[in-house]
Design a protein around this motif. Sequence first.
Motif, PDB file in Angstrom:
ATOM      1  N   ALA A 169       0.827  -1.214   0.000  1.00 15.82           N
ATOM      2  CA  ALA A 169       0.000   0.000   0.000  1.00 15.82           C
ATOM      3  C   ALA A 169       0.855   1.255   0.000  1.00 15.82           C
ATOM      4  N   ALA A 170       2.081   1.138   0.494  1.00 21.27           N
ATOM      5  CA  ALA A 170       2.959   2.299   0.567  1.00 21.27           C
ATOM      6  C   ALA A 170       3.330   2.816  -0.811  1.00 21.27           C
ATOM      7  N   ARG A 171       3.195   1.939  -1.828  1.00 16.78           N
ATOM      8  CA  ARG A 171       3.594   2.387  -3.168  1.00 16.78           C
ATOM      9  C   ARG A 171       2.542   2.084  -4.235  1.00 16.78           C
ATOM     10  N   GLY A 172       1.328   1.817  -3.802  1.00 14.85           N
ATOM     11  CA  GLY A 172       0.283   1.517  -4.780  1.00 14.85           C
ATOM     12  C   GLY A 172      -1.104   1.775  -4.238  1.00 14.85           C
ATOM     13  N   LYS A 173      -2.108   1.315  -4.982  1.00 15.27           N
ATOM     14  CA  LYS A 173      -3.505   1.573  -4.636  1.00 15.27           C
ATOM     15  C   LYS A 173      -4.116   0.493  -3.750  1.00 15.27           C
ATOM     16  N   VAL A 174      -3.410  -0.590  -3.527  1.00 17.19           N
ATOM     17  CA  VAL A 174      -4.011  -1.711  -2.810  1.00 17.19           C
ATOM     18  C   VAL A 174      -4.418  -1.316  -1.393  1.00 17.19           C
ATOM     19  N   ARG A 175      -5.598  -1.788  -0.998  1.00 17.86           N
ATOM     20  CA  ARG A 175      -6.122  -1.511   0.336  1.00 17.86           C
ATOM     21  C   ARG A 175      -6.846  -2.756   0.850  1.00 17.86           C
TER      22      ARG A 175
END
Length: 270
Positions: A169-175
């Motif tokens: 999540a720190a570098r993308g949209k994943v949640r």
Amino acid sequence: MKKIAFYGKGGIGKSTTASNVSAALSLMGKRVAQIGCDPKNDSTRLLLGHICKETVLDKVRRSEVEEIRKEDIVHTGFNGVTCVEAGGPEPGVGCAGRGIIVALQLLDRMKALPPVDLTLYDVLGDVVCGGFAMPIREGYAEEIYIVSSGELMSLYAANNIAKGIRRFAARGKVRLGGIIGNSRNTPGEKELLTEFAKELNTELIAFIPRDKIVNVAENHRQTVLQYAPDSPQAGVYKELAKTIWDGTNLSIPTPVTFEELERLAAFYGT
């Protein structure tokens, strides 16, 4: 298009839950694709009515990539759900996680999937192996749902998955979209999962009761939505599907220590 994935400890009921959610979404009028990312290639069994006879890696092993046709690896299941199985290596040979990478990249290259409203990736185990983390790492899935019971090792796997989600999540949209409780009838299970979800900075979005109708439907190679569409259990899956479709309460998880897991399990499990 919504891109989601189900993760959780092996044997926790991810594939059964995923198939019933896919079926429920299709009955809501949504175009759904379910992609099984497990070497056992059984994720889509209840949707197809049989074990998928041709996985992506089966075709890759037997054919030149240029010879593979979409219809060889993309199948149609219950109520029009698109079904794909990544497959895996021969037992004892190769890396199963690597198989997921090869399969998803080939699907992309071939533009094999039809237009859909939601793609659901059903992924083996947790995210220790880079291959199994690929749906998260490469942006294939942006909303992650963790299937867990109240058993300690299931919670441990769920916590590890939360660690992986937080990292990516720190570098993308994943949640993280939430915890799906799949009951094993352990003491204080729903309360434990509710508190565990809070600790992870998310919610328990469903608590699926243990019901023999699930096993009966599986023995007939069908989802509950197909076998017993008017049953209370079908209603649970329909509500879960609606929650996932409408879901906007996405978060970056806050994993806990193993000692905290043990404390929670001891407190609620007595």
